[in-house]
Design a protein around this motif. Structure first.
Motif, PDB file in Angstrom:
ATOM      1  N   ALA A 377      25.537  50.856 -12.316  1.00  0.00           N
ATOM      2  CA  ALA A 377      26.133  49.599 -11.862  1.00  0.00           C
ATOM      3  C   ALA A 377      25.294  48.410 -12.303  1.00  0.00           C
ATOM      4  CB  ALA A 377      26.286  49.615 -10.343  1.00  0.00           C
ATOM      5  N   SER A 378      23.974  48.533 -12.190  1.00  0.00           N
ATOM      6  CA  SER A 378      23.098  47.441 -12.610  1.00  0.00           C
ATOM      7  C   SER A 378      23.240  47.159 -14.095  1.00  0.00           C
ATOM      8  CB  SER A 378      21.653  47.793 -12.263  1.00  0.00           C
ATOM      9  OG  SER A 378      20.767  46.794 -12.717  1.00  0.00           O
ATOM     10  N   ALA A 379      23.381  48.215 -14.901  1.00  0.00           N
ATOM     11  CA  ALA A 379      23.527  48.032 -16.345  1.00  0.00           C
ATOM     12  C   ALA A 379      24.812  47.279 -16.687  1.00  0.00           C
ATOM     13  CB  ALA A 379      23.509  49.387 -17.046  1.00  0.00           C
ATOM     14  N   HIS A 380      25.846  47.351 -15.826  1.00  0.00           N
ATOM     15  CA  HIS A 380      27.112  46.650 -16.063  1.00  0.00           C
ATOM     16  C   HIS A 380      27.201  45.345 -15.286  1.00  0.00           C
ATOM     17  CE1 HIS A 380      28.192  50.692 -17.490  1.00  0.00           C
ATOM     18  NE2 HIS A 380      29.186  50.119 -18.155  1.00  0.00           N
ATOM     19  N   GLY A 381      26.107  44.940 -14.626  1.00  0.00           N
ATOM     20  CA  GLY A 381      26.132  43.717 -13.841  1.00  0.00           C
ATOM     21  C   GLY A 381      26.967  43.837 -12.591  1.00  0.00           C
ATOM     22  N   ALA A 382      27.163  45.070 -12.097  1.00  0.00           N
ATOM     23  CA  ALA A 382      27.985  45.302 -10.905  1.00  0.00           C
ATOM     24  C   ALA A 382      27.105  45.502  -9.690  1.00  0.00           C
ATOM     25  CB  ALA A 382      28.892  46.518 -11.122  1.00  0.00           C
ATOM     26  N   GLN A 383      27.742  45.564  -8.530  1.00  0.00           N
ATOM     27  CA  GLN A 383      27.045  45.732  -7.258  1.00  0.00           C
ATOM     28  C   GLN A 383      27.516  47.003  -6.583  1.00  0.00           C
ATOM     29  OE1 GLN A 383      27.992  43.108  -3.871  1.00  0.00           O
ATOM     30  NE2 GLN A 383      25.809  42.659  -3.747  1.00  0.00           N
ATOM     31  N   LEU A 384      26.563  47.816  -6.135  1.00  0.00           N
ATOM     32  CA  LEU A 384      26.879  49.048  -5.416  1.00  0.00           C
ATOM     33  C   LEU A 384      26.612  48.842  -3.932  1.00  0.00           C
ATOM     34  CD1 LEU A 384      27.483  52.113  -5.224  1.00  0.00           C
ATOM     35  CD2 LEU A 384      25.036  52.501  -5.653  1.00  0.00           C
ATOM     36  N   SER A 385      27.587  49.196  -3.104  1.00  0.00           N
ATOM     37  CA  SER A 385      27.434  49.104  -1.650  1.00  0.00           C
ATOM     38  C   SER A 385      27.759  50.465  -1.048  1.00  0.00           C
ATOM     39  CB  SER A 385      28.375  48.051  -1.067  1.00  0.00           C
ATOM     40  OG  SER A 385      28.137  46.785  -1.664  1.00  0.00           O
ATOM     41  N   VAL A 386      26.893  50.943  -0.165  1.00  0.00           N
ATOM     42  CA  VAL A 386      27.128  52.197   0.538  1.00  0.00           C
ATOM     43  C   VAL A 386      26.811  51.988   2.011  1.00  0.00           C
ATOM     44  CG1 VAL A 386      26.680  53.719  -1.429  1.00  0.00           C
ATOM     45  CG2 VAL A 386      24.777  52.964  -0.016  1.00  0.00           C
ATOM     46  N   GLY A 387      27.535  52.680   2.881  1.00  0.00           N
ATOM     47  CA  GLY A 387      27.286  52.564   4.311  1.00  0.00           C
ATOM     48  C   GLY A 387      28.427  53.151   5.115  1.00  0.00           C
ATOM     49  N   ARG A 388      28.353  52.971   6.407  1.00  0.00           N
ATOM     50  CA  ARG A 388      29.404  53.492   7.281  1.00  0.00           C
ATOM     51  C   ARG A 388      30.627  52.577   7.231  1.00  0.00           C
ATOM     52  NH1 ARG A 388      28.468  57.746  10.167  1.00  0.00           N
ATOM     53  NH2 ARG A 388      26.337  58.483  10.496  1.00  0.00           N
TER      54      ARG A 388
END
Length: 402
Positions: A377-388
């Motif tokens: 995701a970082s390589a594509h300039g994106a944001q990863l979100s994980v959680g409940r």
């Protein structure tokens, strides 16, 4: 008939031309075929330093002529020996400094001062035979100071040395006033400063290239490890679930069990093909294929799957990134969630995988899969979100800026 080497074992016999491509190594039982690697020229390894240092000795022609014109006697031969030792000392200082700079070190101050003092003493020893012409040696004293001293200390030393051809004739009337020698000393100091800086920069460039190569290898290893984890983790998870399902269905529904076994074979072959493509650096993920694979994996695990019907409007390379996200998210749902429902939502700027299970507690670092997905995701300039998710369950979301 074979010949035996003490290090490589039996070597094939035959004409010399047939053995020319065989280069023996120091590894027992190993032969290396093909032309030998070119070795650096011994001249550039050793002789070049001597030549580069000795080329400046032409300045000593003036005191040498003066000494040779003197009648035979102690002063002549003593000064001649001092001149030869002076030239040799300068070359050795140059070679020593060159080696130190090539090792990316600064010459030790104490050793540098010792070399400089010895060279100065040998220069003064030329006075009995060379007279005032010994001051030509000050050119080499200044150059040596640039080589062996830090810049802050070398500059005042060079200034003092350069002033001597102008000051000493005032105290020794028989010595000629050498204004040209003053400029020669200054120019020699500048030239040697350029040589030392060039060596330093070349060594830094070599070190930088080695570091770039090391980082490239490390990055490639990380990429291979990330791809293998994602491929094997997902494929083996689905294979394990389908194998368990086939075992349960075998007594009660042999036809369905046979279908699951057929799926196992297809999955195993696909995983093998994926590994081969990954090793060959050809591994790509198709979003449509990942959605189909997710539907199959969720169904085999007894999880209700709610997936989009079409994702034709997702451009590349965003579609590949979303495919990796679905692969990692579904693998986590099947492995850890204990969910009964999984919802996958795909939009042009976002993909989301959510379930209604207990889900893992998101940690700062995450597992290897989430770490790999975060890097993608970082390589594509994106944001990863994980959680409940809201209420219960777990959600994984990858968002790409518009």
């Amino acid at each position: 008939m074979t010949a035996t080497s003490p290090t490589t074992g039996p070597a094939p016999a035959g004409p010399a031309s047939a053995r020319a491509g065989l280069r023996q190594t120091n590894v027992p039982g190993m032969h290396t075929y093909g032309p030998g690697m070119p070795r650096p020229s011994r001249f550039f390894q050793r002789g070049f330093g001597w030549l580069l240092g000795a080329v400046w000795l032409f300045y000593l022609g003036q005191p040498l002529g003066t000494i040779l014109d003197r009648p035979n006697g102690f002063a002549k031969w003593f000064s001649l020996a001092a001149l030869v030792a002076f030239g040799l000392s300068y070359i050795l200082v140059f070679l020593w400094t060159r080696r130190v700079h090539m090792q990316q070190r600064q010459p030790p101050l104490r050793e540098g001062l010792a070399w400089l003092g010895a060279t100065l003493a040998l220069g003064l020893a030329m006075i009995p035979g060379a007279g005032g012409d010994w001051m030509v040696g000050l050119v080499y004293i200044a150059a040596s100071a640039i080589m062996v001293l830090p810049p802050r200390a070398a500059v005042p030393v060079v200034a003092v040395v350069a002033a001597q051809p102008l000051l000493l004739p005032m105290f020794v009337p028989s010595w000629r006033h050498e204004s040209g020698l003053f400029f020669s000393i200054v120019l020699a100091a500048f030239a040697m400063f350029g040589v030392t800086r060039m060596i330093d920069h070349n060594m830094r460039l070599t070190a930088a290239n080695k570091e770039i190569a090391r980082l490239a290898v490390a990055e490639e290893r990380a990429r291979a490890a990330r791809d293998l984890h994602d491929i094997l983790g997902h494929s083996l998870t689905v294979i394990a679930i389908k194998a368990e399902l086939a075992g349960r269905l075998l007594p009660v529904a042999p036809e369905r069990a046979e279908a699951e076994v057929n799926d196992l074979e297809k999955l195993a072959r696909q995983a093998l093909a994926d590994i081969r493509r990954t090793v060959g650096a050809y591994r790509e993920v198709c979003l449509d294929e990942e959605l189909a694979s997710a539907r199959s994996a969720l169904s085999a695990a007894g999880i209700e799957a709610r997936l989009p019907v079409s994702v034709a409007d997702i451009p590349e390379p965003r579609g590949t990134l979303f495919g990796w996200a679905i692969r990692e998210g579904v693998t986590n749902v099947v492995r850890h969630s204990g969910a009964t429902r999984c919802v996958i939502t795909v939009r042009p700027d976002q993909v989301e995988i959510a379930d209604n299970g207990r889900g893992p507690v998101a940690s700062e670092g995450g597992g290897s899969g989430l770490r790999g997905l975060r890097e993608r995701a970082s390589a594509h300039g994106a944001q990863l979100s994980v959680g409940r998710a809201e209420g219960s369950g777990f959600v994984l979301r990858v968002s790409v800026p518009a």
